[in-house]
Design a protein around this motif. Structure first.
Motif, PDB file in Angstrom:
ATOM      1  N   LEU A   7       0.813  -1.208   0.000  1.00 52.39           N
ATOM      2  CA  LEU A   7       0.000   0.000   0.000  1.00 52.39           C
ATOM      3  C   LEU A   7       0.852   1.266   0.000  1.00 52.39           C
ATOM      4  O   LEU A   7       0.389   2.324  -0.419  1.00 52.39           O
ATOM      5  CB  LEU A   7      -0.933   0.004   1.205  1.00 52.39           C
ATOM      6  CG  LEU A   7      -2.072  -1.010   1.160  1.00 52.39           C
ATOM      7  CD1 LEU A   7      -2.825  -1.026   2.480  1.00 52.39           C
ATOM      8  CD2 LEU A   7      -3.015  -0.706   0.010  1.00 52.39           C
ATOM      9  N   ALA A   8       2.088   1.160   0.461  1.00 52.93           N
ATOM     10  CA  ALA A   8       2.965   2.331   0.488  1.00 52.93           C
ATOM     11  C   ALA A   8       3.302   2.819  -0.917  1.00 52.93           C
ATOM     12  O   ALA A   8       3.532   4.012  -1.116  1.00 52.93           O
ATOM     13  CB  ALA A   8       4.246   2.011   1.254  1.00 52.93           C
ATOM     14  N   VAL A   9       3.313   1.939  -1.887  1.00 55.63           N
ATOM     15  CA  VAL A   9       3.720   2.316  -3.241  1.00 55.63           C
ATOM     16  C   VAL A   9       2.786   3.371  -3.838  1.00 55.63           C
ATOM     17  O   VAL A   9       3.258   4.428  -4.268  1.00 55.63           O
ATOM     18  CB  VAL A   9       3.872   1.075  -4.146  1.00 55.63           C
ATOM     19  CG1 VAL A   9       4.103   1.472  -5.593  1.00 55.63           C
ATOM     20  CG2 VAL A   9       5.013   0.201  -3.635  1.00 55.63           C
ATOM     21  N   LEU A  51      13.948  17.921  -4.241  1.00 56.94           N
ATOM     22  CA  LEU A  51      14.812  16.973  -3.529  1.00 56.94           C
ATOM     23  C   LEU A  51      13.983  15.974  -2.716  1.00 56.94           C
ATOM     24  O   LEU A  51      14.315  14.791  -2.656  1.00 56.94           O
ATOM     25  CB  LEU A  51      15.802  17.726  -2.635  1.00 56.94           C
ATOM     26  CG  LEU A  51      16.833  18.586  -3.387  1.00 56.94           C
ATOM     27  CD1 LEU A  51      17.694  19.367  -2.404  1.00 56.94           C
ATOM     28  CD2 LEU A  51      17.673  17.741  -4.322  1.00 56.94           C
ATOM     29  N   ALA A  52      12.895  16.453  -2.104  1.00 58.44           N
ATOM     30  CA  ALA A  52      12.002  15.539  -1.374  1.00 58.44           C
ATOM     31  C   ALA A  52      11.364  14.542  -2.334  1.00 58.44           C
ATOM     32  O   ALA A  52      11.223  13.354  -2.008  1.00 58.44           O
ATOM     33  CB  ALA A  52      10.934  16.331  -0.627  1.00 58.44           C
ATOM     34  N   ALA A  53      10.990  15.014  -3.522  1.00 57.74           N
ATOM     35  CA  ALA A  53      10.399  14.120  -4.524  1.00 57.74           C
ATOM     36  C   ALA A  53      11.388  13.036  -4.941  1.00 57.74           C
ATOM     37  O   ALA A  53      11.023  11.862  -5.061  1.00 57.74           O
ATOM     38  CB  ALA A  53       9.943  14.920  -5.743  1.00 57.74           C
ATOM     39  N   ILE A  54      12.632  13.412  -5.132  1.00 54.39           N
ATOM     40  CA  ILE A  54      13.665  12.437  -5.513  1.00 54.39           C
ATOM     41  C   ILE A  54      13.857  11.414  -4.402  1.00 54.39           C
ATOM     42  O   ILE A  54      13.932  10.203  -4.649  1.00 54.39           O
ATOM     43  CB  ILE A  54      14.983  13.156  -5.861  1.00 54.39           C
ATOM     44  CG1 ILE A  54      14.805  13.956  -7.155  1.00 54.39           C
ATOM     45  CG2 ILE A  54      16.132  12.158  -6.003  1.00 54.39           C
ATOM     46  CD1 ILE A  54      15.950  14.909  -7.467  1.00 54.39           C
ATOM     47  N   ALA A  55      13.897  11.875  -3.155  1.00 56.30           N
ATOM     48  CA  ALA A  55      14.059  10.962  -2.014  1.00 56.30           C
ATOM     49  C   ALA A  55      12.881   9.998  -1.911  1.00 56.30           C
ATOM     50  O   ALA A  55      13.069   8.790  -1.679  1.00 56.30           O
ATOM     51  CB  ALA A  55      14.212  11.755  -0.722  1.00 56.30           C
ATOM     52  N   VAL A  56      11.667  10.510  -2.101  1.00 54.56           N
ATOM     53  CA  VAL A  56      10.473   9.651  -2.039  1.00 54.56           C
ATOM     54  C   VAL A  56      10.507   8.616  -3.161  1.00 54.56           C
ATOM     55  O   VAL A  56      10.192   7.442  -2.942  1.00 54.56           O
ATOM     56  CB  VAL A  56       9.184  10.508  -2.106  1.00 54.56           C
ATOM     57  CG1 VAL A  56       7.968   9.665  -2.414  1.00 54.56           C
ATOM     58  CG2 VAL A  56       8.988  11.265  -0.807  1.00 54.56           C
ATOM     59  N   GLU A  57      10.916   9.033  -4.345  1.00 56.60           N
ATOM     60  CA  GLU A  57      10.961   8.105  -5.480  1.00 56.60           C
ATOM     61  C   GLU A  57      12.000   7.012  -5.258  1.00 56.60           C
ATOM     62  O   GLU A  57      11.760   5.842  -5.591  1.00 56.60           O
ATOM     63  CB  GLU A  57      11.248   8.867  -6.777  1.00 56.60           C
ATOM     64  CG  GLU A  57      11.030   8.062  -8.017  1.00 56.60           C
ATOM     65  CD  GLU A  57       9.581   7.662  -8.260  1.00 56.60           C
ATOM     66  OE1 GLU A  57       9.370   6.787  -9.124  1.00 56.60           O
ATOM     67  OE2 GLU A  57       8.671   8.197  -7.619  1.00 56.60           O
ATOM     68  N   ILE A  58      13.134   7.357  -4.679  1.00 59.48           N
ATOM     69  CA  ILE A  58      14.154   6.349  -4.376  1.00 59.48           C
ATOM     70  C   ILE A  58      13.622   5.370  -3.327  1.00 59.48           C
ATOM     71  O   ILE A  58      13.765   4.151  -3.472  1.00 59.48           O
ATOM     72  CB  ILE A  58      15.464   7.025  -3.917  1.00 59.48           C
ATOM     73  CG1 ILE A  58      16.117   7.731  -5.103  1.00 59.48           C
ATOM     74  CG2 ILE A  58      16.425   6.005  -3.303  1.00 59.48           C
ATOM     75  CD1 ILE A  58      17.273   8.638  -4.726  1.00 59.48           C
ATOM     76  N   GLY A  59      12.988   5.892  -2.286  1.00 60.14           N
ATOM     77  CA  GLY A  59      12.393   5.024  -1.266  1.00 60.14           C
ATOM     78  C   GLY A  59      11.326   4.113  -1.852  1.00 60.14           C
ATOM     79  O   GLY A  59      11.268   2.915  -1.539  1.00 60.14           O
ATOM     80  N   CYS A  60      10.504   4.660  -2.718  1.00 63.30           N
ATOM     81  CA  CYS A  60       9.444   3.878  -3.368  1.00 63.30           C
ATOM     82  C   CYS A  60      10.041   2.765  -4.230  1.00 63.30           C
ATOM     83  O   CYS A  60       9.517   1.648  -4.263  1.00 63.30           O
ATOM     84  CB  CYS A  60       8.566   4.801  -4.199  1.00 63.30           C
ATOM     85  SG  CYS A  60       7.113   4.010  -4.883  1.00 63.30           S
ATOM     86  N   PHE A  61      11.134   3.060  -4.908  1.00 66.55           N
ATOM     87  CA  PHE A  61      11.806   2.052  -5.731  1.00 66.55           C
ATOM     88  C   PHE A  61      12.207   0.847  -4.885  1.00 66.55           C
ATOM     89  O   PHE A  61      11.957  -0.305  -5.265  1.00 66.55           O
ATOM     90  CB  PHE A  61      13.037   2.667  -6.407  1.00 66.55           C
ATOM     91  CG  PHE A  61      13.916   1.656  -7.081  1.00 66.55           C
ATOM     92  CD1 PHE A  61      13.588   1.156  -8.327  1.00 66.55           C
ATOM     93  CD2 PHE A  61      15.069   1.200  -6.462  1.00 66.55           C
ATOM     94  CE1 PHE A  61      14.405   0.221  -8.950  1.00 66.55           C
ATOM     95  CE2 PHE A  61      15.886   0.264  -7.075  1.00 66.55           C
ATOM     96  CZ  PHE A  61      15.553  -0.226  -8.321  1.00 66.55           C
TER      97      PHE A  61
END
Length: 142
Positions: A9-11, A48-58
């Motif tokens: 569900l986090a994705v 930068l927050a968007a990039i961090a979230v996308e890396i975490g989501c990956f």
């Protein structure tokens, strides 16, 4: 199993958060072009927050795919469309029209149907088992 459900569900939630951050970051950028635009984007805390979230989501998505079949995991990503429409309305005051509501309902119904069918197929042996049994019987249905 509960942690896998939370990861699953986090994705879509993180995908929605990514879009939220990108929207805020894009609003901060002025009309610069080329390298100037890139430096502005990289200096934005929203980007930068968007990039961090996308890396975490990956990394979460990789863990989900390691545990679940792609046919069961991927349909959930469709929920992101519904969450983004809701976020646009709730956070940014974007209008929602009837077709978006109908489309969102169809997306949610489709996600449910695909996920249910994937679960049913794995319980019944799936199409491969049925296809192989037809071949063993000379192509005749039982």
């Amino acid at each position: 199993m509960m942690s896998m459900r939370l990861s699953w569900l986090a994705v879509p939630v993180l995908n929605t958060l990514y879009q939220f951050f990108i929207k805020h970051g894009a609003a901060q950028l002025d009309g610069a072009a080329g390298a100037g635009w890139l430096w502005q984007a990289l200096a934005s805390h929203w980007i930068l927050a968007a990039i961090a979230v996308e890396i975490g989501c990956f990394f979460i998505w990789m863990n989900v795919l390691a545990e679940l079949d792609l046919s069961r995991a991927f349909p959930l990503s469709g929920i992101s469309y519904v969450l983004i429409i809701a976020t646009g309305w709730f956070v940014f005051g974007e209008p929602i029209v009837g077709l978006q509501v109908i489309g969102s309902g169809l997306i949610l119904a489709g996600v449910w149907l695909i996920a249910s069918a994937a679960g049913e197929a794995s319980e019944q042996g799936g199409w491969d088992t049925k296809r192989n049994s037809l071949r063993a019987n000379g192509g005749e249905d039982r």
